[in-house]
Design a protein around this motif. Structure first.
Motif, short mmCIF file in Angstrom:
data_model
loop_
_atom_site.label_atom_id
_atom_site.label_comp_id
_atom_site.label_asym_id
_atom_site.label_seq_id
_atom_site.Cartn_x
_atom_site.Cartn_y
_atom_site.Cartn_z
N LEU A 182 4.52 -1.28 -6.97
CA LEU A 182 3.54 -0.87 -5.96
C LEU A 182 3.35 0.65 -5.96
N ARG A 183 4.43 1.40 -6.16
CA ARG A 183 4.31 2.87 -6.23
C ARG A 183 3.44 3.27 -7.42
N ALA A 184 3.64 2.61 -8.55
CA ALA A 184 2.81 2.91 -9.73
C ALA A 184 1.35 2.58 -9.46
N ALA A 185 1.09 1.47 -8.82
CA ALA A 185 -0.29 1.08 -8.50
C ALA A 185 -0.94 2.09 -7.57
N ALA A 186 -0.17 2.61 -6.63
CA ALA A 186 -0.71 3.55 -5.65
C ALA A 186 -0.99 4.93 -6.25
N ARG A 187 -0.62 5.13 -7.50
CA ARG A 187 -0.92 6.39 -8.18
C ARG A 187 -2.30 6.35 -8.86
N SER A 188 -3.07 5.35 -8.56
CA SER A 188 -4.41 5.19 -9.14
C SER A 188 -5.35 6.29 -8.65
N PRO A 189 -6.42 6.55 -9.40
CA PRO A 189 -7.40 7.55 -8.95
C PRO A 189 -7.90 7.22 -7.55
N ASP A 190 -7.93 8.24 -6.71
CA ASP A 190 -8.31 8.08 -5.30
C ASP A 190 -8.96 9.38 -4.84
N GLY A 244 -10.57 12.06 -2.87
CA GLY A 244 -10.55 12.31 -1.43
C GLY A 244 -9.26 11.91 -0.76
N LYS A 245 -8.34 11.32 -1.52
CA LYS A 245 -7.05 10.87 -0.98
C LYS A 245 -7.23 10.00 0.26
N LEU A 246 -8.15 9.07 0.18
CA LEU A 246 -8.46 8.19 1.33
C LEU A 246 -7.56 6.96 1.40
N GLU A 247 -6.92 6.61 0.28
CA GLU A 247 -6.17 5.37 0.20
C GLU A 247 -7.02 4.19 0.72
N VAL A 270 -4.27 -7.11 -3.17
CA VAL A 270 -4.72 -5.72 -3.08
C VAL A 270 -5.98 -5.76 -2.21
N VAL A 271 -5.86 -5.22 -1.01
CA VAL A 271 -6.94 -5.26 -0.04
C VAL A 271 -7.80 -4.01 -0.19
N ALA A 272 -9.07 -4.20 -0.47
CA ALA A 272 -10.03 -3.09 -0.51
C ALA A 272 -10.40 -2.78 0.94
N SER A 273 -10.12 -1.56 1.35
CA SER A 273 -10.30 -1.17 2.75
C SER A 273 -10.95 0.21 2.79
N ALA A 274 -12.26 0.23 2.58
CA ALA A 274 -12.99 1.49 2.53
C ALA A 274 -12.85 2.25 3.85
N LYS A 275 -12.75 3.56 3.73
CA LYS A 275 -12.61 4.44 4.89
C LYS A 275 -13.93 5.18 5.12
N LEU A 329 -18.72 2.63 -2.75
CA LEU A 329 -18.58 2.08 -4.10
C LEU A 329 -17.43 2.74 -4.84
N GLU A 330 -17.30 4.04 -4.72
CA GLU A 330 -16.21 4.74 -5.39
C GLU A 330 -14.86 4.28 -4.84
N GLN A 331 -14.80 4.01 -3.54
CA GLN A 331 -13.57 3.53 -2.93
C GLN A 331 -13.24 2.12 -3.43
N THR A 332 -14.26 1.30 -3.61
CA THR A 332 -14.05 -0.05 -4.14
C THR A 332 -13.55 0.01 -5.58
N LEU A 333 -14.12 0.91 -6.37
CA LEU A 333 -13.66 1.06 -7.74
C LEU A 333 -12.19 1.51 -7.76
N SER A 334 -11.80 2.33 -6.81
CA SER A 334 -10.40 2.76 -6.72
C SER A 334 -9.50 1.55 -6.46
N ALA A 335 -9.94 0.63 -5.61
CA ALA A 335 -9.16 -0.59 -5.35
C ALA A 335 -9.02 -1.42 -6.62
#
Length: 192
Positions: free
Chosen positions: A37-45, A47-50, A99-104, A112-118
């Motif tokens: 999960l830590r590795a997955a959370a290092r994905s491009p993001d 704006g650091k919105l998670e 993996v829940v896509a949760s746009a901020k 769309l960019e946030q969805t691609l990050s998910a």
């Protein structure tokens, strides 16, 4: 001059998902799942919105979701054969990470960019599980976006959906490799 990591590139060039139905016990415990999960959370993001989060689904939760998928599938008028296959996706699983896509809200980062990050998080989780020696598969299907399934089954907010159910377990079979894209036919070089 770049410092090549040939072992990483070799892994990426030879990685292979394993069908969820071929994943058995044991599955990673919390300690083994944490670095995945830590590795997955290092994905491009940007704006650091998670704009994503994880729901770890253990056996009892997956059994509950299998029953819900069957009930919702009937209400949706899904074909019996497809419904049986989808129900089995949950009923036969021992561990999956939703993996829940949760746009901020953001004036700078489009949804769309946030969805691609998910989606990037899904692939990173899949690859991290494989790199850790587990078998893994990324699945979706209509439950990933069916509002009633998401609300009742996972208590997701109205703007959220599942970018992927990442099934992780012990490989019980090695699937044959599948044909891969012809890179020349899908690549365009632009020099001017």
């Amino acid at each position: 001059m770049p410092e090549p990591r040939p072992e990483v590139l070799d892994f990426l060039l030879t990685r292979r998902s394993h069908p969820a139905r071929t994943l058995g016990l044991p599955v990673p415990d919390r300690a083994a799942l944490a670095p995945i999960l830590r590795a997955a959370a290092r994905s491009p993001d940007h704006g650091k919105l998670e704009p994503w989060r994880f729901i770890v689904l253990e056996r009892a939760a997956l059994t509950r979701l299998a029953a819900l998928a069957e009930r919702r599938g009937r209400a949706r008028g899904e074909e019996p054969e497809k419904l049986a296959k989808l129900r089995a996706q949950f009923a036969e699983a021992h561990l999956a990470v939703a993996v829940v896509a949760s746009a901020k809200p953001s004036g700078k980062i489009p949804e769309l960019e946030q969805t691609l990050s998910a989606g990037a998080v899904c692939l990173a989780a899949l690859n991290a599980a494989l790199a850790a020696g587990w078998g893994a598969n990324w699945l979706t299907g209509w439950p990933a976006t069916d509002r009633d399934f998401l609300t009742e089954g996972l208590a997701l907010a109205g703007h959220e959906f599942v970018a992927g159910f990442i099934h992780i377990g012990t490989r019980t079979a090695t699937p044959p490799d599948r044909p891969r894209p012809d890179i020349e036919s899908i690549t365009q070089w632009v020099s001017e």
